[in-house]
Write an enzyme that holds these catalytic residues in place. Sequence first.
Site, PDB file in Angstrom:
ATOM      1  N   ASP A   1       5.360  -7.567  -6.529  1.00  0.00           N
ATOM      2  CA  ASP A   1       4.121  -6.847  -6.217  1.00  0.00           C
ATOM      3  C   ASP A   1       4.269  -5.367  -6.556  1.00  0.00           C
ATOM      4  O   ASP A   1       4.428  -4.521  -5.675  1.00  0.00           O
ATOM      5  CB  ASP A   1       3.789  -7.046  -4.734  1.00  0.00           C
ATOM      6  CG  ASP A   1       2.379  -6.607  -4.380  1.00  0.00           C
ATOM      7  OD1 ASP A   1       1.733  -5.963  -5.228  1.00  0.00           O
ATOM      8  OD2 ASP A   1       1.929  -6.908  -3.262  1.00  0.00           O
TER       9      ASP A   1
ATOM     10  N   SER B   1       1.250  -0.004   1.998  1.00  0.00           N
ATOM     11  CA  SER B   1       1.425  -0.735   0.741  1.00  0.00           C
ATOM     12  C   SER B   1       1.809   0.234  -0.365  1.00  0.00           C
ATOM     13  O   SER B   1       1.127   1.232  -0.599  1.00  0.00           O
ATOM     14  CB  SER B   1       0.134  -1.454   0.366  1.00  0.00           C
ATOM     15  OG  SER B   1      -0.134  -2.507   1.252  1.00  0.00           O
TER      16      SER B   1
ATOM     17  N   HIS C   1      -1.048  -5.004  -5.932  1.00  0.00           N
ATOM     18  CA  HIS C   1      -2.355  -5.145  -5.278  1.00  0.00           C
ATOM     19  C   HIS C   1      -3.019  -3.793  -5.051  1.00  0.00           C
ATOM     20  O   HIS C   1      -4.237  -3.719  -4.905  1.00  0.00           O
ATOM     21  CB  HIS C   1      -2.240  -5.957  -3.979  1.00  0.00           C
ATOM     22  CG  HIS C   1      -1.608  -5.271  -2.818  1.00  0.00           C
ATOM     23  ND1 HIS C   1      -0.282  -5.450  -2.471  1.00  0.00           N
ATOM     24  CD2 HIS C   1      -2.109  -4.416  -1.897  1.00  0.00           C
ATOM     25  CE1 HIS C   1      -0.019  -4.744  -1.392  1.00  0.00           C
ATOM     26  NE2 HIS C   1      -1.106  -4.102  -1.020  1.00  0.00           N
TER      27      HIS C   1
END
Length: 738
Positions: free
Chosen positions: A226, A655, A84
């Site tokens: 991810d 992240s 992402h």
Amino acid sequence: MRKVLLSLFLTSTALSVHADEGMWMLTDLQKQNEVAMTELGLLIPTNQIYNPDGIALKDAVVHFGGGCTGEVISAEGLVLTNHHCGYGAIQQHSSVEHDYLTDGFWAMSREEELPCKGLTVTYIDQILDVTDYVNEQLKTDEDPNGTNYLSPKYLSSVADRFAQAENIEMTPGRKLELKAFYGGNRYYLFVKTTYSDIRMVGAPPSSIGKFGADTDNWMWPRHTGDFSMFRIYADKEGKPAAYNKDNVPLKVKKHLTISLDGYREGDFTFVMGFPGRNWRYMISDEVEERMQTTNFMRHHVRDARQKALMKEMLKDDAVRIHYASKYASSANYWKNAIGMNEGLVRLKVLDTKRAQQEALLTRGRSLNDDSYQKAFDQIRAIVQQRRPALYHQQAIQEALVTGLDFMRIPGTTELVSALKSKDKEKIQAAKENLQKAADNYFASVPFPEVERLVGKEMLKTYMQYIPAEQRIGIFKIIDKRFKGDSDAFIDACFQYSIFGNKENFAKFIQKPSLYKINTDWMVLFKYSITDGMLQTAIDMADANKDYNAAHKVWVKGMMDMKLANGQPIYPDANSTLRLTYGKVLPYSPADGVEYSYYTTLKGAMEKEDPDNWEFVIPAKLKQLYEAKDFGRYALPNGEMPVCFIVNTDNTGGNSGSPVFNAKGELIGTGFDRNYEGLTGDIAFRPSSQRAACVDIRYTLFIIDKFAGARHLIEEMSLSSLSPNPSPVGRGEENTPAN
């Protein structure tokens, strides 16, 4: 002696109790955290994590794109981050013919690696505590009682003076960033080097990289791969340079060793990254304000926009690709706002905040110091005064600024000025500049019918939450000319405005006029939105006039109280490099509900739904699963690990952060938090807060077995104690959270 022993006991207890909470400054690790980290299981000295005089793990952790974290995993500049985080770059290279979002992308040679326009990777070269220097500079400031102590512009000038005084070399790509911490009670200077030639190397299909999508976002258990990979390129001398086909992969000074040994429940772990924002020093009134303004609007306005967008995205692949990144970004903090508000109520965080603030006020009274009480009273009064303006500003921001892509129409100020001057050369130059801007604008909104539908939904949503008498000025026109029909107004924008379509603009630019600009629906709409944002900002600026000074006093009081109680301190997150540590642990979100600390590919297969785009599994991944063809990345029981959780103190910006074992080896990549832990931005609860991480073995399995990109594995440094080293899966107590 008893008092000394009691003090030591209390200090030790405080450090243990708060060991998992904190986004720690690397410069404070040795002094504040090394003992506690070692007691929890750290097997290396902290100077191998951060060393101001040498190379350490910190030198392989990078700021990815300005909003995420990445880690360097090969000597030739290979960077691992989240899918992402790389989503915008993947979308940038995607089209209906080459749909890398759906199909994934793997460069099988350096020549196939794709340059990513606008993407950067930043190293932190030095972190310097410059508090004394900044305070000395502030004493000579023209306005010593003003707010320059928090002004980025002012601090930038101070940074330049410091660099000059200390002979800090400003090499190509090097930048200075001086930031205030603890409300302006401390200052740190970050010397950074930014690389702008970043190329996409690999990304799994969204059915792996975004498996579970919105449904699983912020949830546990997770089964998503991810991750994505990029490479840093530099000129032949290894210096930052703009994209050039002759640039070469960067020969890095540090890259991480990857462990295949897995983890046990209770294993020590630590995470480094660039957490964005949190607000641990808020008073209870500010928490209520956040719930009722920012979180409320994010929830309800984004919900309406996303439903409108998704309906159109599911109809057309081109629309889906164009809006994919915007939708994902919006949905992320839509669900965050919902979960945070629910958690703040469920965990009675307001009560916790009230207890904390009462403890500080009591301490102030015991010290005959009324400064804390004055600061507290001032903050409460400010919050009460600014709340209506903040509520309205958030409605404008969410519905009309963030929500409307078509409101990014070009500015007409230059052309207006030229037309007023009647200077033919100026008019011609302004026309040419506006033509270029218009071409870029129309390219950015290739689906006007989608924009029209979303626009109608956003105006109705804005009207739902803002009373008629408080709305921005354009609604006077809507009420008078369109009899209050906002849909008709949006239709008029697209039918008649200069920027409504290319044909309208082409006619206008041939013979531009002040009258046409001054009466154009879209131009008037944009001006009205800008005016609304300005007016609410003015209203809040008046209310906030003394906020920063009061907040600085309040934070200083909280710092002093913690230190007096033997507790280490840390500043709120502000997108600077931090470390957080804890353990690999399961958790129980509710009575009778127990979640294990890891998941396997079996769980993904159990979630599979071919009719739901969020839970589609690629055919090749199913084949590998059915054949149990997991290679050296499997658990001893033959299962394939996918994700795991740790109780470290993470937030947005973490992240892509590297997750390390006790030896400083990479075991995973952080990508999310759990729903029950979304209150962590305001109050950390180690019992319920978890960070979700992709197991590095799943990442390697996808690269190797699924993508067939073994050449990427070969340039990494892998470590393993045995052919099947991981203890995970050896017994009933290690049942995965499938």
